[in-house]
Design a protein around this motif. Structure first.
Motif, PDB file in Angstrom:
ATOM      1  N   VAL A   1       0.849  -1.198   0.000  1.00  0.00           N
ATOM      2  CA  VAL A   1       0.000   0.000   0.000  1.00  0.00           C
ATOM      3  C   VAL A   1       0.888   1.253   0.000  1.00  0.00           C
ATOM      4  CG1 VAL A   1      -1.760   1.288   1.283  1.00  0.00           C
ATOM      5  CG2 VAL A   1      -1.893  -1.196   1.154  1.00  0.00           C
ATOM      6  N   LEU A   2       1.964   1.203   0.775  1.00  0.00           N
ATOM      7  CA  LEU A   2       2.894   2.348   0.794  1.00  0.00           C
ATOM      8  C   LEU A   2       3.549   2.538  -0.574  1.00  0.00           C
ATOM      9  CD1 LEU A   2       4.549   1.914   4.304  1.00  0.00           C
ATOM     10  CD2 LEU A   2       2.959   3.706   3.584  1.00  0.00           C
ATOM     11  N   MET A   3       3.926   1.425  -1.216  1.00  0.00           N
ATOM     12  CA  MET A   3       4.521   1.522  -2.558  1.00  0.00           C
ATOM     13  C   MET A   3       3.564   2.236  -3.512  1.00  0.00           C
ATOM     14  SD  MET A   3       3.944  -0.335  -5.609  1.00  0.00           S
ATOM     15  CE  MET A   3       3.434  -1.964  -5.093  1.00  0.00           C
ATOM     16  N   MET A   4       2.290   1.879  -3.442  1.00  0.00           N
ATOM     17  CA  MET A   4       1.298   2.527  -4.326  1.00  0.00           C
ATOM     18  C   MET A   4       1.184   4.019  -4.001  1.00  0.00           C
ATOM     19  SD  MET A   4      -1.838  -0.161  -4.756  1.00  0.00           S
ATOM     20  CE  MET A   4      -1.836  -1.201  -3.328  1.00  0.00           C
ATOM     21  N   HIS A   5       1.172   4.306  -2.694  1.00  0.00           N
ATOM     22  CA  HIS A   5       1.045   5.692  -2.235  1.00  0.00           C
ATOM     23  C   HIS A   5       2.257   6.528  -2.684  1.00  0.00           C
ATOM     24  CE1 HIS A   5      -0.309   8.926   0.359  1.00  0.00           C
ATOM     25  NE2 HIS A   5       0.844   8.935   0.989  1.00  0.00           N
ATOM     26  N   PHE A   6       3.457   5.969  -2.506  1.00  0.00           N
ATOM     27  CA  PHE A   6       4.669   6.704  -2.906  1.00  0.00           C
ATOM     28  C   PHE A   6       4.684   6.937  -4.424  1.00  0.00           C
ATOM     29  CE2 PHE A   6       6.939   4.579   0.940  1.00  0.00           C
ATOM     30  CZ  PHE A   6       6.377   5.521   1.795  1.00  0.00           C
ATOM     31  N   ALA A   7       4.217   5.930  -5.170  1.00  0.00           N
ATOM     32  CA  ALA A   7       4.175   6.082  -6.638  1.00  0.00           C
ATOM     33  C   ALA A   7       3.224   7.211  -7.022  1.00  0.00           C
ATOM     34  CB  ALA A   7       3.733   4.772  -7.286  1.00  0.00           C
TER      35      ALA A   7
ATOM     36  N   ARG B   1      -4.521  -0.884  -9.906  1.00  0.00           N
ATOM     37  CA  ARG B   1      -4.837   0.221  -8.981  1.00  0.00           C
ATOM     38  C   ARG B   1      -3.706   1.258  -8.985  1.00  0.00           C
ATOM     39  NH1 ARG B   1      -8.363   3.150  -5.987  1.00  0.00           N
ATOM     40  NH2 ARG B   1      -7.712   3.552  -3.869  1.00  0.00           N
ATOM     41  N   THR B   2      -2.455   0.794  -9.011  1.00  0.00           N
ATOM     42  CA  THR B   2      -1.326   1.740  -9.037  1.00  0.00           C
ATOM     43  C   THR B   2      -1.412   2.610 -10.281  1.00  0.00           C
ATOM     44  OG1 THR B   2       0.030  -0.003  -8.026  1.00  0.00           O
ATOM     45  CG2 THR B   2       1.186   1.948  -8.811  1.00  0.00           C
TER      46      THR B   2
ATOM     47  N   ALA C   1       4.878 -12.251  -5.301  1.00  0.00           N
ATOM     48  CA  ALA C   1       4.239 -11.043  -5.851  1.00  0.00           C
ATOM     49  C   ALA C   1       5.207  -9.868  -5.699  1.00  0.00           C
ATOM     50  CB  ALA C   1       2.937 -10.751  -5.118  1.00  0.00           C
ATOM     51  N   HIS C   2       5.455  -9.177  -6.800  1.00  0.00           N
ATOM     52  CA  HIS C   2       6.465  -8.122  -6.826  1.00  0.00           C
ATOM     53  C   HIS C   2       6.002  -7.041  -7.799  1.00  0.00           C
ATOM     54  CE1 HIS C   2       9.022 -11.400  -5.186  1.00  0.00           C
ATOM     55  NE2 HIS C   2       8.244 -12.107  -5.982  1.00  0.00           N
ATOM     56  N   GLN C   3       6.460  -5.833  -7.569  1.00  0.00           N
ATOM     57  CA  GLN C   3       6.097  -4.764  -8.514  1.00  0.00           C
ATOM     58  C   GLN C   3       7.145  -3.669  -8.520  1.00  0.00           C
ATOM     59  OE1 GLN C   3       1.976  -3.498  -9.123  1.00  0.00           O
ATOM     60  NE2 GLN C   3       2.580  -1.422  -8.586  1.00  0.00           N
ATOM     61  N   GLU C   4       7.405  -3.145  -9.720  1.00  0.00           N
ATOM     62  CA  GLU C   4       8.253  -1.961  -9.856  1.00  0.00           C
ATOM     63  C   GLU C   4       7.475  -0.873 -10.570  1.00  0.00           C
ATOM     64  OE1 GLU C   4      12.038  -2.671 -11.707  1.00  0.00           O
ATOM     65  OE2 GLU C   4      12.732  -3.912 -10.029  1.00  0.00           O
TER      66      GLU C   4
END
Ligand SMILES: NC(=O)C1=CN([C@@H]2O[C@H](COP(=O)(O)OP(=O)(O)OC[C@H]3O[C@@H](n4cnc5c(N)ncnc54)[C@H](OP(=O)(O)O)[C@@H]3O)[C@@H](O)[C@H]2O)C=CC1
Ligand SMILES: O=C(O)C1=N[C@H](C(=O)O)C[C@H](O)C1
Length: 245
Positions: free
Chosen positions: A109-115, A145-146, A193-196
């Motif tokens: 969730v933080l990764m999405m928020h920072f993006a 969602r991101t 599960a991973h995302q960049e």
């Protein structure tokens, strides 16, 4: 004690959710249901957690909501139409709420928020999501969602499409277009599960990466959702709404 049911209880995530609910001092696991089990086993539940499959989740939601049971949903495959149908189900059953989150991992969730925060500072952005080969949907719910969050931030900042001179391409080479953001999906044995999120600007690249190391990582977010869903009116999408970001 919150009476909790789990749908998809024998699945990769469902097993972890059952363990976490069982261990929570303020929750009682009153029903654990998987494929071909009768949904009636969930009747004593106040809250049902769903980690099943995109093909069956809408039927599960209909069953829960029509009985006044609040669903907490991790199953992916939700688009705008599906979310609208859930809103309609909830409107027809006032007092019943639902939480649907594409990712219950706090770091995700933080990764999405920072993006989303970074998006307005960069001319270009693309997303690469990488998952285990047993995954049914592509791109992942998290990537979808991101992309929506990043696209919204870019629109607000007055940014147009990321520059791209491609005029000739093999189908799919540039990934899926989600709200104007290119999303690439990798399916590979050994991954979870991973995302960049890769952002490019004037001579600089910022990569925001998230890695899921085990599936118990989803359970603190799921338990938070179970504790909160009864007091969140209507439909809540995303765990970010519960995290005071
Ligand atoms: N939001 C989040 O944080 C996360 C979301 N997910 C999502 O959750 C979903 C499940 O993932 P995962 O646990 O890896 O998948 P699994 O396939 O391991 O688990 C799903 C389970 O649900 C069962 N199932 C299928 N149909 C039904 C049904 N009608 N009623 C009850 N159970 C059913 C499956 O049975 P069978 O195998 O026999 O078909 C299986 O045991 C996916 O959509 C995934 O993308 C995953 C991780 C985190
Ligand atoms: O299927 C999975 O495994 C996962 N699904 C969710 C998604 O589609 O984003 C969350 C996480 O990526 C794991």
């Amino acid at each position: 004690m919150i009476r909790v049911g789990v749908l998809g209880a024998r699945g990769r995530v469902g097993v972890e959710v059952c363990k976490a609910v069982h261990a929570a001092a303020d929750m009682e696991l009153v029903g654990a249901v998987d494929k071909d089990d009768p949904l009636e086993l969930l009747a004593p539940a106040e809250v049902v957690v769903d980690f099943t499959h995109p093909d069956v989740v809408m039927g599960n939601l209909e069953w829960c909501i029509s009985r006044g049971i609040h669903p907490v949903v991790g199953t992916t495959g939700f688009d705008g139409d599906r979310l609208e149908r859930v809103r309609e189900m909830l409107a027809a059953n006032p007092g019943t709420n639902a939480l649907i989150a594409p990712n219950f991992g706090i770091a995700a969730v933080l990764m999405m928020h920072f993006a989303q925060q970074a998006a307005k500072y960069f001319e270009s952005v693309e997303i690469v999501e990488l998952h285990h080969p047993g995954k049914a949907d592509a791109p992942s719910g998290t990537a979808r969602r991101t992309a929506e969050l990043v696209a919204e931030a870019r629109r607000k900042a007055g940014l147009g499409p990321s520059p791209d001179a491609t005029t000739q391409e093999i189908d799919g080479a540039r990934g899926a277009d989600v709200d104007g953001v290119h999303v690439h999906a990798v399916r590979l044995a050994a991954l979870i599960a991973h995302q960049e999120v890769i952002l490019g600007g004037e001579g600089e690249v910022l990569t925001i990466r998230h890695d899921t190391m085990n599936r118990s990582s989803f359970t603190p977010g799921v338990l938070l959702g179970v504790r909160r869903v009864r007091s969140l009116p209507g439909l809540t999408v995303g765990l970010d709404a519960l995290l005071d970001l």
